[in-house]
Design an enzyme around this catalytic site. Sequence first.
Site, short mmCIF file in Angstrom:
data_model
loop_
_atom_site.label_atom_id
_atom_site.label_comp_id
_atom_site.label_asym_id
_atom_site.label_seq_id
_atom_site.Cartn_x
_atom_site.Cartn_y
_atom_site.Cartn_z
N PRO A 89 10.41 -3.93 -4.93
CG PRO A 89 10.02 -4.48 -7.16
CD PRO A 89 10.81 -3.55 -6.31
CD GLU A 116 13.92 -3.44 -16.79
OE1 GLU A 116 13.67 -4.59 -16.34
OE2 GLU A 116 13.03 -2.69 -17.24
CG ASP A 169 -3.13 6.50 13.31
OD1 ASP A 169 -4.16 7.17 13.27
OD2 ASP A 169 -1.99 6.97 13.14
#
Length: 246
Positions: A89, A116, A169
């Site tokens: 992330p 984690e 696209d």
Amino acid sequence: MKFDIVTIFPAMVEAALAEGIVGRAIARGLLDLKVHDLRSFTTDRHRVVDDMPFGGGPGMVMKPEPFFRAVQRIRTERGGAPAVVLTSPDGRTLTQAAADRLRACGHIVILCGRYEGVDDRVRTHLATEEISIGDYVLSGGELPALVIVDAIARLVPGVVGDEQSVARDTFSKGLLDFPQYTRPAEFEGHGVPAVLLSGHHGEIERWRRREALSRTLERRPELLSDAALDPEDRALLNELKKEKQQ
């Protein structure tokens, strides 16, 4: 195009890759994809891949040794991979441009984190880059890995049957896609725009380009600064901006 995915849940990844466009491309030999069980690169009898974090704190952290061994084995048996991607992330968000850049690498190793997170030495001394698929947290890196493979695979010649579809696209030219319609021409009182039924290909193309610009201006205006716009596009965009101000 060659992919190697390292995960503690190989069956989860393999099941998804067996279906659809990617599954057919693998069967046809257009994609060379191998999934590796991270636990196979441990040395203890319990095949442990995680441990408590130094300094304390909740949860467990994935150990560095199995990842390093996995990548070393892949490079020995499958050839040197120029790109080693850690799903995270904290990474840069996956974009169409990033997918195209990674496709040009020819061989990508994707490391799937869990728990984690991953020992930071994997990030600093093994991965060549970190990639995120959005500003949210998932249980692990397997879903991002599948997204990365799918986004890149579509750009490999022959994977998508109609290459014009790929060229048009969403994001391929820096814009969102135009609206699409199919039969019936009338459904519950809602009709298809008349221009699409006209058979006038020039007008249809202009309508589609205008709608793509309109959607992008409305929903993702920040994309327009980097979009590949020709003079006609800029004229259409100016028309749309004036209409928006009225």
